[in-house]
Scaffold this active site. Structure first.
Site, PDB file in Angstrom:
ATOM      1  N   SER A 139       9.819 -10.549  23.814  1.00  0.00           N
ATOM      2  CA  SER A 139       8.824 -10.769  24.855  1.00  0.00           C
ATOM      3  C   SER A 139       8.453 -12.244  24.900  1.00  0.00           C
ATOM      4  CB  SER A 139       7.561  -9.937  24.604  1.00  0.00           C
ATOM      5  OG  SER A 139       6.619 -10.163  25.641  1.00  0.00           O
ATOM      6  N   LYS A 211       7.865  -2.312  22.255  1.00  0.00           N
ATOM      7  CA  LYS A 211       7.996  -3.252  23.381  1.00  0.00           C
ATOM      8  C   LYS A 211       7.731  -2.536  24.712  1.00  0.00           C
ATOM      9  CE  LYS A 211       9.311  -7.006  25.648  1.00  0.00           C
ATOM     10  NZ  LYS A 211       9.807  -6.591  26.950  1.00  0.00           N
ATOM     11  N   HIS A 214       4.091  -2.360  24.961  1.00  0.00           N
ATOM     12  CA  HIS A 214       3.656  -3.724  25.267  1.00  0.00           C
ATOM     13  C   HIS A 214       3.732  -3.968  26.774  1.00  0.00           C
ATOM     14  CE1 HIS A 214       4.826  -7.837  26.393  1.00  0.00           C
ATOM     15  NE2 HIS A 214       4.107  -8.282  25.384  1.00  0.00           N
ATOM     16  N   ASN A 215       4.862  -3.578  27.373  1.00  0.00           N
ATOM     17  CA  ASN A 215       5.041  -3.802  28.801  1.00  0.00           C
ATOM     18  C   ASN A 215       4.111  -2.927  29.636  1.00  0.00           C
ATOM     19  OD1 ASN A 215       7.066  -5.490  27.894  1.00  0.00           O
ATOM     20  ND2 ASN A 215       8.556  -4.805  29.400  1.00  0.00           N
ATOM     21  N   GLU A 218       0.968  -4.658  29.613  1.00  0.00           N
ATOM     22  CA  GLU A 218       1.162  -5.815  30.504  1.00  0.00           C
ATOM     23  C   GLU A 218       0.930  -5.404  31.957  1.00  0.00           C
ATOM     24  OE1 GLU A 218       5.179  -7.954  32.006  1.00  0.00           O
ATOM     25  OE2 GLU A 218       4.876  -8.018  29.830  1.00  0.00           O
TER      26      GLU A 218
END
Length: 509
Positions: A139, A211, A214-215, A218
């Site tokens: 990232s 991840k 995480h996105n 986001e």
């Protein structure tokens, strides 16, 4: 080049924007890289960039290869290969080409793409015995790849022992006391101090799952900022530049984050063609590459609510219905849109600040709860303090309050929900009045704020001791005999009422 005189430490395949920058990052940190891409222009471009960045006469650090078989012969044994290719079939095609070129059981292949975590699990199992398939999610975009990304590796533990020095070297670094990034912005710079923004996440798939979440966070964070912008624009009547200046001010406090920083920069940018604010010239149709969708789907499958994240995905989907929205705006009228009175502007802007902060806490709480659910289900034993640490720099959702999240999970590793941590609990309770005012005002004005609204409903639902799901269970038992538990009986005991009988007998199932 013979095995006794190895030329390169790493073989790198895929020299797109991310791949090229990762290769240059590796070279800065002392690794010699054999590089390959199907597009020979990309190979030449990374070699040219390396030569341009180095002093005249310096030794080459990156060596181009015309085919994968050449790359394999140029990397010392046991081989370490890094892939930066699109998720899906391209990963398996490169793996097949590497096997055809002669890699063996001790060689390690690292997938750095945005692969779906279940694909990573499948690949590690499928390639076992042929080579070691490992993954590390990346990232930070192209700047992060060049000067220090956040890396989320997972796979075989023994392979991690070999890979760790490489990933620790190229990752972003953080001051452990402040949680602030130690910036590296120039080619050739190397940062050795501070804490690296990488850690072993867990077995195969765990890193890409983290991840993915995480996105998802986001997506939520971006949508929340956009809703604040929308309200400042339409409810307060501020210009793009004025909102950009407000965001710059907010970025100096608890809302300090990369996304807040770049949002201010976007709002302050003029369009080179018209001279108008660039944001006003950008069509309001949002794209997405799927990771937010994957997070939303995962939350539904796990039964772990992530409404702010899911609403952010829906908001992007709704934005694509541009022609429908244009027509709907002509016939589906709402309340008369009035701007906030001049003497109320300051208070409203403060309420928006607090709404954004509280909603952001909820988004992160949902993400960490979802990771906790997956960790239990798959036996990953995720370290949430370590995950929060590696998100403090290098990644898109890096923010100052990740230091507080780190502290929360260090104090209580099995914390059920981030909102229950004493620090965040106090923040939410202190600022909830303003949060409610902002959402209420938006609703009264008819300005959509789906992520703000879903966040406060998540907070209110989580803190409500008795939800109306008791009636829902009665409904389910009525039409489908789905049974229910009783408040006055031991947990787990199931009962059914014979609704069609005149006696309506109650039966323990």
């Amino acid at each position: 080049m013979s095995e006794q005189q190895p030329l390169c430490d790493i073989g790198f395949i895929g020299l797109g924007v991310m791949g090229k920058n990762l290769v240059l990052n590796l070279a800065d940190n002392g690794y010699k890289v054999a590089a390959f891409d199907l597009d020979v222009d990309k190979v030449n471009a990374v070699i040219a960039a390396d030569q341009e960045e180095q002093a005249e006469g310096a030794a080459a650090r990156i060596f181009g290869c015309s085919q994968i078989s050449d790359l394999v012969t140029m990397v010392k044994k046991p081989n370490l290969y890094i892939l930066s290719v699109p998720a899906g079939d391209p990963v398996d095609k490169v793996c097949a080409a590497l096997m055809e070129a002669g890699i063996g059981p001790k060689d390690v292949v690292i997938d750095t793409g945005n692969s779906l975590w279940t694909d990573t699990v499948r690949r590690e199992a499928g390639y076992r015995g042929k080579f070691v398939f490992f993954s590390t999610a990346v990232s930070g975009g192209e700047v992060g790849a060049r000067f220090g990304p956040s890396l989320m590796p997972s796979g075989d533990q023994s392979a991690w022992d070999v890979i760790e020095p490489v990933l620790a070297a190229i990752s972003a670094k953080v001051d452990p006391e402040t949680g602030l990034p130690i910036e590296r912005t120039k080619p050739g710079e190397v940062v050795n101090e501070g804490e690296p923004c990488t850690t072993y996440i867990g077995p195969a798939g765990a890193g890409h799952y983290v991840k993915m979440v995480h996105n998802g966070i986001e997506y939520a964070d971006m949508q929340l900022i956009c809703e604040a912008y929308h309200l400042l624009r339409d409810a307060v009547g501020m210009s793009a530049k004025e909102i950009g200046q407000i965001f710059q001010q907010w970025n100096q406090g608890v809302l300090n984050s990369y996304l807040m920083e770049i949002s201010a920069e976007v709002l302050l940018q003029d369009d080179p063609e018209t001279g108008k604010p660039l944001v006003e010239m950008i069509l309001d149709k949002a794209g997405q590459k799927g990771t937010g969708l994957w997070t939303a789907v995962s939350s539904l499958e796990a039964g772990t609510p992530a409404p702010t994240i899911t609403q952010a995905v829906f908001a992007r989907a709704l934005s694509t219905l541009k022609s429908e929205r244009v027509e709907a705006a002509k016939v589906l009228t709402g309340p008369a849109l009035e701007t906030v009175a001049a003497d109320e502007r300051e208070a409203f802007i403060e309420s928006l600040h607090d709404a954004l902060y509280c909603s952001k806490i909820c988004a992160y709480a949902q993400g960490f709860a979802l990771m906790a659910s997956a960790s239990k289900q798959h036996g990953w034993a995720l370290d949430f303090a370590a995950i929060a640490k590696i998100w403090r720099a290098g990644c898109i959702i890096r923010a100052v309050f990740l230091q507080s999240i780190t502290q929360a999970y260090l104090a209580k590793p099995d914390l059920a929900n981030l909102m229950l941590d004493p620090f965040f609990q106090a923040q939410l309770l202190d600022k909830q009045a303003n949060w409610r005012k902002a959402v209420a005002k938006a609703t009264l004005l008819g300005i959509p704020c789906p992520a703000f609204s879903s966040s406060i409903n998540y907070f209110d639902s989580y803190r409500t001791e008795v939800l109306p799901a008791n009636l829902l269970q009665g409904q389910r038992d009525f039409f489908g005999a789905h049974t229910f538990e009783r408040t006055d009986k031991p947990a787990g005991e199931k009962y059914h009422l014979n609704w069609s009988s005149s006696d309506r007998d109650l039966t323990k199932v």
